[in-house]
Design a protein around this motif. Structure first.
Motif, PDB file in Angstrom:
ATOM      1  N   ARG A   1       0.859  -1.181   0.000  1.00 16.75           N
ATOM      2  CA  ARG A   1       0.000   0.000   0.000  1.00 16.75           C
ATOM      3  C   ARG A   1       0.892   1.227   0.000  1.00 16.75           C
ATOM      4  O   ARG A   1       1.977   1.217   0.571  1.00 16.75           O
ATOM      5  CB  ARG A   1      -0.895  -0.015   1.234  1.00 16.75           C
ATOM      6  CG  ARG A   1      -1.890  -1.155   1.195  1.00 16.75           C
ATOM      7  CD  ARG A   1      -2.749  -1.217   2.424  1.00 16.75           C
ATOM      8  NE  ARG A   1      -3.087   0.103   2.933  1.00 16.75           N
ATOM      9  CZ  ARG A   1      -3.594   0.317   4.133  1.00 16.75           C
ATOM     10  NH1 ARG A   1      -3.819  -0.668   4.934  1.00 16.75           N
ATOM     11  NH2 ARG A   1      -3.871   1.550   4.530  1.00 16.75           N
ATOM     12  N   TYR A   2       0.417   2.300  -0.636  1.00 15.79           N
ATOM     13  CA  TYR A   2       1.202   3.528  -0.748  1.00 15.79           C
ATOM     14  C   TYR A   2       0.415   4.708  -0.209  1.00 15.79           C
ATOM     15  O   TYR A   2      -0.813   4.708  -0.223  1.00 15.79           O
ATOM     16  CB  TYR A   2       1.571   3.806  -2.211  1.00 15.79           C
ATOM     17  CG  TYR A   2       2.470   2.768  -2.805  1.00 15.79           C
ATOM     18  CD1 TYR A   2       1.958   1.747  -3.588  1.00 15.79           C
ATOM     19  CD2 TYR A   2       3.834   2.800  -2.587  1.00 15.79           C
ATOM     20  CE1 TYR A   2       2.785   0.792  -4.138  1.00 15.79           C
ATOM     21  CE2 TYR A   2       4.671   1.856  -3.142  1.00 15.79           C
ATOM     22  CZ  TYR A   2       4.135   0.849  -3.913  1.00 15.79           C
ATOM     23  OH  TYR A   2       4.954  -0.097  -4.452  1.00 15.79           O
ATOM     24  N   GLU A   3       1.141   5.710   0.237  1.00 16.25           N
ATOM     25  CA  GLU A   3       0.543   7.000   0.523  1.00 16.25           C
ATOM     26  C   GLU A   3       1.112   7.977  -0.492  1.00 16.25           C
ATOM     27  O   GLU A   3       2.249   7.838  -0.933  1.00 16.25           O
ATOM     28  CB  GLU A   3       0.800   7.442   1.964  1.00 16.25           C
ATOM     29  CG  GLU A   3       2.239   7.586   2.347  1.00 16.25           C
ATOM     30  CD  GLU A   3       2.411   8.012   3.794  1.00 16.25           C
ATOM     31  OE1 GLU A   3       1.512   8.656   4.371  1.00 16.25           O
ATOM     32  OE2 GLU A   3       3.457   7.692   4.355  1.00 16.25           O
ATOM     33  N   TYR A   4       0.302   8.944  -0.888  1.00 14.08           N
ATOM     34  CA  TYR A   4       0.673   9.866  -1.965  1.00 14.08           C
ATOM     35  C   TYR A   4       0.772  11.292  -1.441  1.00 14.08           C
ATOM     36  O   TYR A   4       0.087  11.666  -0.491  1.00 14.08           O
ATOM     37  CB  TYR A   4      -0.355   9.794  -3.098  1.00 14.08           C
ATOM     38  CG  TYR A   4      -0.300   8.472  -3.827  1.00 14.08           C
ATOM     39  CD1 TYR A   4      -1.052   7.392  -3.394  1.00 14.08           C
ATOM     40  CD2 TYR A   4       0.522   8.310  -4.930  1.00 14.08           C
ATOM     41  CE1 TYR A   4      -0.990   6.174  -4.048  1.00 14.08           C
ATOM     42  CE2 TYR A   4       0.582   7.099  -5.585  1.00 14.08           C
ATOM     43  CZ  TYR A   4      -0.175   6.039  -5.139  1.00 14.08           C
ATOM     44  OH  TYR A   4      -0.098   4.840  -5.791  1.00 14.08           O
ATOM     45  N   LYS A   5       1.624  12.059  -2.082  1.00  6.08           N
ATOM     46  CA  LYS A   5       1.783  13.472  -1.759  1.00  6.08           C
ATOM     47  C   LYS A   5       1.747  14.242  -3.068  1.00  6.08           C
ATOM     48  O   LYS A   5       2.457  13.912  -4.016  1.00  6.08           O
ATOM     49  CB  LYS A   5       3.107  13.698  -1.042  1.00  6.08           C
ATOM     50  CG  LYS A   5       3.304  15.114  -0.586  1.00  6.08           C
ATOM     51  CD  LYS A   5       4.537  15.210   0.291  1.00  6.08           C
ATOM     52  CE  LYS A   5       4.497  16.513   1.045  1.00  6.08           C
ATOM     53  NZ  LYS A   5       5.136  16.410   2.324  1.00  6.08           N
ATOM     54  N   VAL A   6       0.909  15.283  -3.116  1.00  6.61           N
ATOM     55  CA  VAL A   6       0.779  16.123  -4.309  1.00  6.61           C
ATOM     56  C   VAL A   6       1.239  17.522  -3.917  1.00  6.61           C
ATOM     57  O   VAL A   6       0.707  18.115  -2.980  1.00  6.61           O
ATOM     58  CB  VAL A   6      -0.681  16.134  -4.815  1.00  6.61           C
ATOM     59  CG1 VAL A   6      -0.808  17.018  -6.042  1.00  6.61           C
ATOM     60  CG2 VAL A   6      -1.151  14.717  -5.116  1.00  6.61           C
ATOM     61  N   VAL A   7       2.245  18.022  -4.624  1.00 13.49           N
ATOM     62  CA  VAL A   7       2.789  19.362  -4.329  1.00 13.49           C
ATOM     63  C   VAL A   7       2.733  20.201  -5.596  1.00 13.49           C
ATOM     64  O   VAL A   7       2.841  19.681  -6.710  1.00 13.49           O
ATOM     65  CB  VAL A   7       4.246  19.280  -3.802  1.00 13.49           C
ATOM     66  CG1 VAL A   7       4.293  18.547  -2.479  1.00 13.49           C
ATOM     67  CG2 VAL A   7       5.157  18.609  -4.793  1.00 13.49           C
ATOM     68  N   PRO A   8       2.559  21.510  -5.456  1.00 10.43           N
ATOM     69  CA  PRO A   8       2.555  22.363  -6.653  1.00 10.43           C
ATOM     70  C   PRO A   8       3.946  22.426  -7.265  1.00 10.43           C
ATOM     71  O   PRO A   8       4.952  22.470  -6.561  1.00 10.43           O
ATOM     72  CB  PRO A   8       2.111  23.732  -6.128  1.00 10.43           C
ATOM     73  CG  PRO A   8       2.345  23.697  -4.671  1.00 10.43           C
ATOM     74  CD  PRO A   8       2.292  22.264  -4.239  1.00 10.43           C
ATOM     75  N   ALA A   9       3.979  22.397  -8.572  1.00  6.89           N
ATOM     76  CA  ALA A   9       5.257  22.528  -9.280  1.00  6.89           C
ATOM     77  C   ALA A   9       5.766  23.954  -9.107  1.00  6.89           C
ATOM     78  O   ALA A   9       4.972  24.896  -9.000  1.00  6.89           O
ATOM     79  CB  ALA A   9       5.072  22.193 -10.757  1.00  6.89           C
ATOM     80  N   PRO A  10       7.078  24.136  -9.068  1.00 10.85           N
ATOM     81  CA  PRO A  10       7.593  25.508  -8.927  1.00 10.85           C
ATOM     82  C   PRO A  10       7.173  26.378 -10.112  1.00 10.85           C
ATOM     83  O   PRO A  10       7.100  25.915 -11.243  1.00 10.85           O
ATOM     84  CB  PRO A  10       9.110  25.314  -8.890  1.00 10.85           C
ATOM     85  CG  PRO A  10       9.386  23.879  -9.077  1.00 10.85           C
ATOM     86  CD  PRO A  10       8.117  23.143  -9.150  1.00 10.85           C
TER      87      PRO A  10
END
Length: 149
Positions: free
Chosen positions: A3-12
Motif C-alpha cells: 500500500r502507498y501513501e501519496y503526496k501532491v505538491v505544486p510545481a515551482p
C-alpha cells in the motif's frame, strides 16, 4: 500487495538561484531538482507531473478555471501489519521409541519417514515375483522343428 501513501505538491512557478546557474531554464530546472531531492530524502518517490483544472472565484460572483501544475510522489504506507513481526516458536522434539533403551508401548508410534504415503509398500506381489522366463521343456506350437543336416 504493498500500500502507498501519496503526496501532491505544486510545481515551482519560477526558478531558484544557485551557484554557477545562469538562465531562466537552468534556474527553473534547479528549483525542480531541489524540490524533488528534498522529498526523496524523506522517502518519497517521484511518480509523475499533472496539469489539473481548478475552479476559482473571480470577483464577487464569478468563477474562472485555472490550470495547475502539480507533482505527484508516493512512498510505501507503514501500516500496522507491516510492522508486525511474529515470534517463531521452536520446533517440537520428536522422539523415536526404543532409542533411549526403554521398553516401547503399542500406543507410542514413531512418525512415518518423509516421502512415504499410507498405501506405498516395497513388497512385491506374488505375481510379480514369479519367474516368467520360458522353460526348456515347453515348446511353441507355431515353431518349426530344426532340420537335420
Amino acid at each position: 500487495m504493498p500500500r502507498y501513501e501519496y503526496k501532491v505538491v505544486p510545481a515551482p512557478k519560477k526558478g531558484l538561484k544557485g551557484k554557477d546557474i545562469k538562465g531562466a531554464e537552468a534556474r527553473f530546472s534547479h528549483a525542480l531538482e531541489e524540490l524533488m531531492n528534498s522529498l526523496a530524502s524523506e522517502g518519497w518517490e517521484y511518480q509523475r507531473a499533472e496539469t489539473l483544472p481548478s475552479t476559482e472565484r473571480s470577483g464577487l460572483t464569478g468563477t474562472t478555471k485555472e490550470w495547475r501544475n502539480v507533482l505527484i510522489f508516493r512512498r510505501p504506507h507503514a501500516s500496522d501489519t507491516d510492522a508486525f513481526s511474529p515470534e517463531l516458536l521452536p520446533a517440537p522434539q520428536v522422539t523415536v521409541p526404543g532409542q533411549d533403551g526403554s521398553d516401547t508401548k503399542a500406543d507410542s508410534i514413531a512418525p512415518a519417514p518423509r516421502g512415504d504415503t499410507a498405501g506405498d509398500t516395497d513388497v512385491k506381489s506374488d505375481d510379480a515375483q514369479k519367474d516368467t522366463t520360458p522353460s526348456s521343456n515347453t515348446t511353441a506350437s507355431n515353431t518349426t522343428p530344426p532340420k537335420g543336416d
